[in-house]
Design a protein around this motif. Structure first.
Motif, short mmCIF file in Angstrom:
data_model
loop_
_atom_site.label_atom_id
_atom_site.label_comp_id
_atom_site.label_asym_id
_atom_site.label_seq_id
_atom_site.Cartn_x
_atom_site.Cartn_y
_atom_site.Cartn_z
N GLU A 64 0.71 -1.12 0.02
CA GLU A 64 -0.10 0.14 -0.14
C GLU A 64 0.79 1.33 0.11
O GLU A 64 0.71 2.43 -0.62
CB GLU A 64 -0.99 -0.03 1.19
CG GLU A 64 -1.72 1.26 1.48
CD GLU A 64 -2.55 1.48 2.80
OE1 GLU A 64 -2.69 2.05 3.26
OE2 GLU A 64 -3.03 0.04 3.25
N LEU A 65 1.92 1.52 0.61
CA LEU A 65 2.77 2.53 0.95
C LEU A 65 3.81 2.56 -0.25
O LEU A 65 4.69 3.19 -0.36
CB LEU A 65 3.62 2.50 2.21
CG LEU A 65 2.67 2.54 3.44
CD1 LEU A 65 3.48 2.21 4.58
CD2 LEU A 65 2.05 3.84 3.50
N GLY A 66 3.68 1.50 -1.11
CA GLY A 66 4.76 1.41 -2.26
C GLY A 66 6.11 1.12 -1.84
O GLY A 66 7.22 1.56 -2.58
N LEU A 67 6.33 0.24 -0.80
CA LEU A 67 7.69 -0.14 -0.28
C LEU A 67 8.22 -1.42 -1.01
O LEU A 67 9.30 -1.72 -0.75
CB LEU A 67 7.58 -0.21 1.28
CG LEU A 67 7.31 0.87 2.11
CD1 LEU A 67 6.83 0.62 3.62
CD2 LEU A 67 8.14 2.16 1.85
N LEU A 68 7.49 -1.89 -1.71
CA LEU A 68 8.00 -2.99 -2.52
C LEU A 68 8.18 -2.75 -3.82
O LEU A 68 7.50 -2.02 -4.52
CB LEU A 68 6.71 -4.12 -2.37
CG LEU A 68 6.45 -4.67 -0.87
CD1 LEU A 68 5.09 -5.55 -0.98
CD2 LEU A 68 7.50 -5.49 -0.51
N PRO A 69 9.26 -3.40 -4.78
CA PRO A 69 9.47 -3.04 -5.80
C PRO A 69 8.35 -3.60 -6.69
O PRO A 69 7.73 -4.65 -6.44
CB PRO A 69 10.86 -3.98 -6.09
CG PRO A 69 10.56 -5.05 -4.98
CD PRO A 69 10.09 -4.53 -3.70
N ALA A 70 8.18 -2.83 -7.91
CA ALA A 70 7.16 -3.11 -8.65
C ALA A 70 7.61 -4.24 -9.57
O ALA A 70 8.98 -4.38 -10.14
CB ALA A 70 6.74 -2.12 -9.79
N SER A 71 6.87 -5.28 -9.79
CA SER A 71 7.43 -6.54 -10.38
C SER A 71 6.12 -7.12 -11.04
O SER A 71 4.94 -6.84 -10.64
CB SER A 71 8.22 -7.44 -9.71
OG SER A 71 7.25 -8.07 -8.60
N GLY A 72 6.41 -8.01 -12.02
CA GLY A 72 5.36 -8.82 -12.78
C GLY A 72 5.23 -10.11 -12.03
O GLY A 72 4.56 -10.99 -12.73
N SER A 73 5.88 -10.40 -10.94
CA SER A 73 5.88 -11.45 -10.39
C SER A 73 4.36 -12.26 -9.76
O SER A 73 3.70 -11.49 -9.60
CB SER A 73 6.68 -11.49 -9.19
OG SER A 73 6.66 -12.71 -8.21
N SER A 74 4.21 -13.33 -10.00
CA SER A 74 2.97 -13.87 -9.74
C SER A 74 3.12 -14.30 -8.25
O SER A 74 1.90 -14.51 -7.56
CB SER A 74 2.58 -15.04 -10.47
OG SER A 74 3.69 -16.13 -10.36
N VAL A 75 4.18 -14.01 -7.61
CA VAL A 75 4.03 -14.43 -6.08
C VAL A 75 3.37 -13.00 -5.44
O VAL A 75 3.98 -12.14 -5.58
CB VAL A 75 5.52 -14.61 -5.47
CG1 VAL A 75 5.51 -14.62 -3.92
CG2 VAL A 75 6.04 -15.88 -6.04
N GLY A 76 2.65 -13.19 -4.59
CA GLY A 76 1.76 -12.09 -3.91
C GLY A 76 2.35 -11.98 -2.57
O GLY A 76 3.02 -12.84 -2.09
N PRO A 77 1.61 -11.17 -1.73
CA PRO A 77 2.04 -10.99 -0.55
C PRO A 77 1.51 -12.08 0.57
O PRO A 77 1.72 -11.72 1.78
CB PRO A 77 1.07 -9.49 -0.08
CG PRO A 77 -0.03 -9.86 -1.08
CD PRO A 77 0.32 -10.21 -2.14
N MET A 78 0.88 -13.12 0.10
CA MET A 78 0.70 -14.26 1.04
C MET A 78 1.83 -15.22 0.82
O MET A 78 1.57 -16.12 1.66
CB MET A 78 -0.76 -14.89 0.36
CG MET A 78 -1.50 -14.08 0.53
SD MET A 78 -2.09 -13.47 2.12
CE MET A 78 -2.64 -15.19 2.88
#
Length: 85
Positions: A64-78
């Protein structure tokens, strides 16, 4: 990032990114050359800083805060955010 987004140390940013990719604490520690307990402590500190309870909430708040790199990865926050060591 907006003004309300906390500034994180590079190591903390790397930890968040690796957790988001699905790595568990021990794997993050090996990849970054840190101790397992150091990673656990830093994750705990990140949860306090972002005022969340739990790893899933940490991942969601970091995204939400934009602290994660933008990626097309299929791995989500779970990924590893939801896994307790």
């Amino acid at each position: 990032m907006c003004a309300t987004t906390p500034e994180l140390e590079e190591t903390d940013q790397q930890i968040l990114a690796l957790l988001y990719q699905g790595l568990v604490d021990a794997a993050v520690a090996r990849k970054l050359g840190l101790g397992h307990r150091t990673v656990q402590r830093r994750v705990q500190n990140l949860m306090e800083l972002l005022q969340v309870r739990g790893r899933v909430a940490l991942g969601a708040k970091a995204q939400e805060l934009g602290l994660l790199p933008a990626s097309g990865s299929s791995v989500g926050p779970m990924g590893a955010f939801g896994c307790a060591e």
